[in-house]
Structure formats: structure tokens, C-alpha cells
Design an enzyme around this catalytic site. Structure first.
Site, PDB file in Angstrom:
ATOM      1  N   LYS B  97       0.872  -1.171   0.000  1.00 33.25           N
ATOM      2  CA  LYS B  97       0.000   0.000   0.000  1.00 33.25           C
ATOM      3  C   LYS B  97       0.912   1.224   0.000  1.00 33.25           C
ATOM      4  CE  LYS B  97      -3.309   2.653   2.686  1.00 33.25           C
ATOM      5  NZ  LYS B  97      -3.713   2.998   4.049  1.00 33.25           N
ATOM      6  N   ALA B 184      -9.554   5.857   4.952  1.00 34.52           N
ATOM      7  CA  ALA B 184      -9.315   7.007   5.822  1.00 34.52           C
ATOM      8  C   ALA B 184     -10.551   7.867   6.010  1.00 34.52           C
ATOM      9  CB  ALA B 184      -8.181   7.890   5.322  1.00 34.52           C
ATOM     10  N   GLY B 185     -10.774   8.253   7.241  1.00 30.81           N
ATOM     11  CA  GLY B 185     -11.844   9.175   7.577  1.00 30.81           C
ATOM     12  C   GLY B 185     -13.127   8.512   8.043  1.00 30.81           C
ATOM     13  N   ASN B 206      -9.368   1.834  10.330  1.00 31.39           N
ATOM     14  CA  ASN B 206      -8.366   1.566  11.356  1.00 31.39           C
ATOM     15  C   ASN B 206      -8.690   2.331  12.642  1.00 31.39           C
ATOM     16  OD1 ASN B 206      -6.112   1.310  12.989  1.00 31.39           O
ATOM     17  ND2 ASN B 206      -4.639   1.595  11.357  1.00 31.39           N
ATOM     18  N   THR B 207      -8.520   3.658  12.603  1.00 34.87           N
ATOM     19  CA  THR B 207      -8.719   4.475  13.808  1.00 34.87           C
ATOM     20  C   THR B 207     -10.048   4.190  14.522  1.00 34.87           C
ATOM     21  OG1 THR B 207      -7.395   6.266  12.862  1.00 34.87           O
ATOM     22  CG2 THR B 207      -8.873   6.858  14.659  1.00 34.87           C
TER      23      THR B 207
END
EC number: 2.8.1.10
Lengths: 256, 256, 256, 256
Positions: B97, B184-185, B206-207
Site C-alpha cells: 500500500k 481514511a476518515g 483503522n482508527t
């Protein structure tokens, strides 16, 4: 799991309520109801009462589901009360979803008449689940009147526009003590998940399932979405941030 | 089911990709990875390479998952290429990635350098999955360069702000032929469901999982949400309408 | 007032840039340009060059306006450069708005080619105002290349969808040092005001004025809106709050 | 111009209504009121009645403005009626803005009590302008009760969150025949413009002006924004489109 929703003493494992309108045929409807894992289904008393094909709609509702007959067609509290009594007399149980609508364009419920009908029917021993236009003070009055749940619309019925009234629905979720069921307007599984993430206790979905190309697959999608949103809510959603925050360490490596 | 996603010949049953950053401890991480049902996991090559505690992170990744090492920390194409080679040399496989980020505030990827790195690494035989700022023409160049997927961000990484770049991501989904992974986001299960309803092929989260109060429950919530959104997409979502449309018959009854 | 915008040494009192496309006739266009109070107008070099009716379009542009010829029709940097030179040779001045578009469906600009054209034309002494797909790193490269402004699109041109790319445009406003002009997609005066409140330096509006029922009145509306948004920005906008806060005293009175 | 708004026979040239709360000092307030070009100003009867500094607030309101005293502090219809009578007795005229609020957290108005107060005060000859929670049927009842305008909130008062209740306010604008004034929540000039573009007849702004760093400049910004939005509405706003549509001709030129 122990995260059940209790309404009028009935313990529900699914937080998805479904409807019976707009399905192309009864077989598809039955299959979709089953696949949805839902335990509460609303049906217009008027359809049962009509005679003709529609009167057999009850035969196609799975036995394990709780019937939530609705007063669709009522334009005043009085008419809603009359329909509720017919429903009970016809053996459809003592749950009643109140719908009082005189606006024929946007089909927005009349909160004042809805409160009146709720007061009267609670008095008569019904389990009353009123459909309403989102409004904090009207919601509080419904709670005081003894409503078992309060069911604000997310956006006009059948519009598939999602939770347009987010601001006020969030306040109702925070301030009203009986379960809040977001009813009407939810057109996509993600919107059902969002309602659950906001802390709603359940959602009612009809049009989006019944008019999907594949209603049975869509019923399953909503089942998963409601569970996803509820799990997310319980697992503790993170706050949004104005700036980025890396998941992976960004410094040091090649530069150290 | 036959709705699998194929990337570089690998058949995936889950459309949820996950990450390994920000978890409080390795045990929680392992459990969350398993519960997510995900089959693809990204890990910063830098962390593995670092020595210390973090080097054992690979031990806590379930065997059945495909490793997608990332070039986090790279600020140029050249650095990303160097990290990719290190990754392969360290036995982490040939998926990579690409992350090239020189903006330290919003951590927004550099599309031009990302395209360069993609061209070079495809040439070297890598399966290249570039992370990028949403942009149609840059996405097309990545596709032409041989990227296995294109991974636009929904909003700045770690911001939990959802799919702010909806407009352009929808266009990318419609116009680009390799799989689109929204990366992301995404902060809530409903947002992952929404990406799938838009027609995205997968999402990377992820987060939102790692920093949830209960990461394991949140991993499960995202698994359900991705499946819900994908099912909804396949079942044929209805169009939104400006006006209401009743689910139950509204006229006739008491008034007829 | 002293809040002027300076571009390439030219002091502008209006922060509204306008275009000449899609007007029903030249008279309406001229009147709208005047009523808009705008001082910068873009015109496709191609139209001037075409011969026929359109070649006289320059006659209908008020003398006091700065001409910003654009490279509409260019699909590569090379083509844009060629058009820019034609423009200068034809006496249209040394400002050039670069548009490089090869995507014929969404008409999204190609940032990579746009950067190349900007570098070349700055070198040749042009005042370069590049139209671009919102992207922080591409915007920084345009700044480094010597662009006089950076002009990200709010949403696809002619779509009247407003500032869909808010997230990234806000970041560009905060992080890029040359003036940011929001160009394309602005369909309503309120959206122009919003861009100015975000801190944009100017907006370019064409379709929304040219295709309004009354283009002259709409030009005036946009003039006011841009001034309103700019004044609001300078006057110090308040933060949003999660809860209510009364404007009038709420307690004491009848209850004290 | 002939686009005036007429309320109870009074012709108004400005569609911006303003308030007197939260200003740092009376001088700033006076200047802001003047700069706003507004012709209608609301003031809490309670403040005038209080004695102390605040009683002189009326002296700082320009003579040409129409006073719209409000019943802030009332928690029931009965209290609102009492305040309205006090207001008239104190020589503040016969306009009255009804505010009945018992929710102390979000300060959301109580529609049922508001309807009762409206009925009673219209009967007594007041020009009644009720503030309300957005709801179609309650709005219709206020109209039937003889309200001169209906004033739904855009979002909770003082929240600066804009028109969160867009969906229902648009319906109210379309379906209710007396003027609709969007009151509360408007925090930015662009939001005031947006309300006007939706077809609202006027907006009321207080907090956003009073608490701006520069209230006088902000008053001017709102004046311009309201005019911009109204002009845009009258000039005929274009529809939004899913795809792009070029302002300038895109084909032929270099390629022909």
C-alpha cells in the site's frame, strides 16, 4: 444477547420494525419479513377490514411477530380511536400505532390530534405507539400521556430521504425517556445504522424494503445495518476531529 | 456467496480492510482483527523494521489474513519505493500500500509522487494499492500505471469525519475500472455502509476500530455495516423523492 | 474600502469573477456583467478565434474589466500553452486561466497537465490563474510554479451543486499562500457567500448568472452575496454551539 | 422597489428582523440596528420592565423601527398573554412576538401553548407573530388562529447552526399562506441568504450580529445577504444537475 429492547413488557431482540405496504406480492412480503429478523410488524387496519385480497394479509405475517396495527387513513383523533377499537375487536391485539394525517401532500402527522388519541387509547388499555412530526414538547406530552414509544419521522414517508430532521431527533433521543423509534423516510441501510448510532432505540422501515428490486435481500441488509449501528453505538463511537491523526507512525523511519 | 472481491487473483469474502495502528495492546488488536472477519490488514513496514516491541506485531496478525504492508513515513516516491523493497526483502509479501505524505498537518497524500511510485513498483512486480487524495484524473493514471486498486480518502485520516469527498468519490467509482477502496476518515459503521451503497468495492478502517471504547465490538459492527451496505447496493436501492408517498392506503376507509 | 484583492499588481474592489458562456444574447450578457460590479471576466479564447458571431464577444465586455482569457478546449498542457500564446498574440493581454480537461463527462480538470502548463506559461511571463480539481499538494505545486491564484472547483462545472468539496477547499484556503478563487459549481448566491465566509479570496460564477431567468438581477444578487460573505468573514463569525443559548433573558421575570 | 413585505398593513423594505439581546453595550447596539437597515426589532418585555440599566433600552432603538416586543420568559400560554398585556399597557404597541418555552436546555418553543396564546391575543386585537418549533400542522393552526406571520426556528436559538430543519421549513414555506420568518439559529450571512432563496419572507437574526467581533460590520453583512438571497430567489434560481455542463465550448477548436 442481553441488549434487548423492552416495549410494554415484550422483550425484542431485533430493533428493526417493518411494514406490509407496497410489496408486489404476499409471498415476497412474507419472505422479506422473515429475512428481516424483525419481531414487530405494522399493518393498516383498513386493509384487513377491506375484504378482498388484502384481508388475508394477516395470514402471510409470521406467527412469532408482534402485530402493530396502524390507524392509517385517520384524519382526526376521533377517527384514530375508532380504528383502534375496530382493530382490537377484530382480534388484532392491543398494540396500536397511531397515525393521524390530514395533510394529503406531505403526509405529515398532526401532533395535537395524535396526543389526544394517545391519551384516550392509553386510558382504554392499549399499548400506544404514536407516529409524529419531530418536536420535543409534543414528544414529552406523548410520554406523559403514557405512550409506549415515541415514533418521530426522519423525513416525509416514502421519500427515502433519510434522517433530515437529525437535529431535533437527536434532542428527542437525549431528552425523552420512553424508547424512540425513527419511523419514515429511511431509504438506505446506512441511514438505519445512523439512527442507531445516534442512540435511537429502533427504526421502522417499509418502503425501502418493499420497493427494492430484491426486497428479501434488502430486508437482510436492513437487519445487518440496524445491528451494525447498535453495536457501534454500544462500542463507543469516537469523536470527530478537525485535523488528521495518523494511524501509522509517520516520523523517524527513513528520516531518523 | 458468489459476491467476492478479487484483487490480484486473490478472492476475498470480506470487503472490510483493517489496520494495526493505535490499538492499546496487541491482544485487543488480535481479537479485533479476528472479529472483523477481514481478510486484508495493513501494517506500517516501519513498525516491523523498528525492533523493540513493535517488531512482533506480525505475530499477532491471524495467519489467514493477507498482509498489505504500507509505506507510511515516506515523503517521496523514492522513499516509498525503498520501503516497498525492504518490505519484500523482509518476507512480507509482494502487496504494497503506497502512502506518500509530505503534508504533516492534514496528512494528505501526494498524488504525483504516488503515481511515480506506483509505476515503478508495478514494474518490479508488486501488487500496488495506492492511497490517494480523491481526484478523477490521478485515479485514472493510477489505473493506467497498473494499480490493483485505487484507494481515495473519505476525509483526512483519523478525523472520523466520514465521506466528506462524496461527490468526487462517486465519480471515481463510476469511471474507474479497478476496485475502489475508500480509505481514511470513516469513523462510524453507517459511513462504511454508505461507501458500499455508493458502489465502493471495499473500505479500509483503522482508527475507528482501534480507538473505540470496545475495539472488538466495534470491529464486529463494521463487519456488519459493510455487509449491510453491500447487500443494500446489490438489492437495488430506491431513488429519493421530493414528496411523501404513503406505505399504507390513506383514503377510502372511514371516509368512503 | 481598503479590503481590496491584489492579483499580479492589479487592485480589485470586487471579489466576484464572472464568465461569458451560456448567455442567451450579448445584450443581456453586457448588462449582467455591468450589474455584477465584477472587474474580472473570463472568455474562451476559442470563441474569439472562431469567427462568426462569437468573435465580437469582446465588444460587449465593459472596458474597465480585466480580461482573463481561458484555454477551454485544451486537453493537454501543450494545447493549453498553444492557446495561451494565441490569446496574447490576439491582443487579449497576458492573463490566462488555464483549463486542461480530457474528461468529457464530468469535465474535471487534469491537475498534472495543469501544473505543467502553469510552469511553462509563468516562464513566458503570463499571469497564470489555473483552474483545478481541489487537492492540497497539487495546489502547493501550482503556488510553487508561480500561479497568481489557485482556482479549485466547488463541484463539477455547470452542476449548480455548490461547494461539495468544502473539506479540502477549506484546507487549501488555510495552507496555500496565493489567493484561492472558488471556481465552478456555485449555483446560488448563498453558496458564493459561504465560500467567502470560509475565507476564499474570490469566486468565479458563470452558469448560475447566465442561465437564470433574469441574469441581470442574478448578477446583482451575486454581487451582494459576495460582499455579504466577505463582510461576515471580516466581522468575525461566531462558533457554532451544540446547545441553545438565549438571546433574551429567560428567568426571573414572572417567576421571581 | 416594489418587492416589499407587508405585515398587518405595514410595508417593510427590509426582510431582516433583528434583536436587542447579547450586545456588549447600547451604543454598539444602536449602531448595528441602524447599519442593518432593518425596520423590525424585537425586545424582551421583561428587560424593559425590569428597571435598572436595561429599562432605557428603548431609547437606543431608532425611531423608524417597528417594535416587536417578545414574551421571553413565559413558560405557558397564560404567562405569555400576561406579558403581552403588560407590553401594550407600557406603550410598546400592539405587535407581540410570542415565545413560550419551558424546555430550559434547548429552549425549544412549546407549539401547543403558543397556539393557545395566539388565539387569545388575536382575539384581543394584537398583531401576533409566534415563534415556534418547525411543524406543518402547528403552523397551519397558527395561520388559522390569525397569526400575522409564522416564525419557525432554523436550529436551537443561539446555536449558530443554520437551517438544520430545512426539510420541514421548505414545506411550511410552500404550504402556509402567511409570511414565514425563519427565526433562531442563523449564524452566518450565507445562511440568511439561503433562507431567502428557499422562499422565506424574512429572517430574524440576533446572536450572530450581537456577538460578532464587529457587530456593526456584521449587521451590514446580514443586510446584504438577505437582499442577495431575496434577489436570487426572484431572479429564478437554476436547478442542480448530477453532471457537469460546460460554460465554455469544449470541442472543435484545436481538434477540428
Amino acid at each position: 444477547m442481553q441488549d434487548s429492547l423492552v416495549i410494554a413488557g415484550k422483550e425484542l431482540n431485533s430493533r428493526l420494525f417493518v411494514g406490509t405496504g407496497k410489496f408486489a406480492d404476499h409471498n415476497k412480503m412474507k419472505e422479506a419479513l422473515e429475512e428481516s429478523q424483525s419481531e414487530v410488524v405494522t399493518v393498516a387496519v383498513r386493509r384487513v377490514d377491506l375484504g378482498g385480497d388484502d384481508q388475508y394479509i394477516l395470514n402471510d405475517i409470521p406467527d412469532y411477530m408482534t402485530l402493530m396495527p396502524n390507524t392509517s387513513g385517520a384524519r382526526t383523533a376521533e377517527e384514530a380511536i375508532r380504528i383502534a377499537r375496530l382493530s382490537k375487536a377484530a382480534g388484532m391485539g392491543n398494540w396500536i400505532k397511531i397515525e393521524v394525517i390530514s395533510d394529503s401532500k406531505y403526509l405529515l402527522p398532526d401532533n395535537e390530534e395524535t396526543i389526544k388519541a394517545t391519551e384516550a387509547l392509553v386510558e382504554e388499555g392499549f399499548v400506544v405507539l404514536p407516529y409524529m412530526s419531530p418536536d420535543l414538547m409534543a414528544g414529552k406530552r406523548l410520554e406523559e400521556a403514557g405512550a409506549a414509544t415515541v415514533m418521530p419521522l426522519g423525513s416525509p414517508i416514502g421519500s427515502n430521504r433519510g434522517i433530515q430532521m437529525k437535529e431535533i431527533i437527536q434532542i428527542m433521543i437525549d431528552e425523552i425517556n420512553v424508547p424512540i423509534v425513527v419511523d419514515a423516510g429511511i431509504g438506505r441501510p446506512s441511514e438505519a445504522a445512523e439512527a442507531m448510532e445516534m442512540g435511537a432505540d429502533a427504526v421502522l422501515v417499509n418502503t425501502a424494503i418493499a420497493t427494492a428490486k430484491d426486497p428479501v435481500a434488502m430486508a437482510q441488509a436492513f437487519d445487518l445495518a440496524v445491528k451494525a449501528g447498535r453495536s457501534g453505538f454500544l462500542a463507543g463511537l469516537g469523536a470527530t476531529k478537525a485535523k488528521a491523526s495518523a494511524s501509522s507512525p509517520l516520523t523517524g523511519f527513513l528520516h531518523s
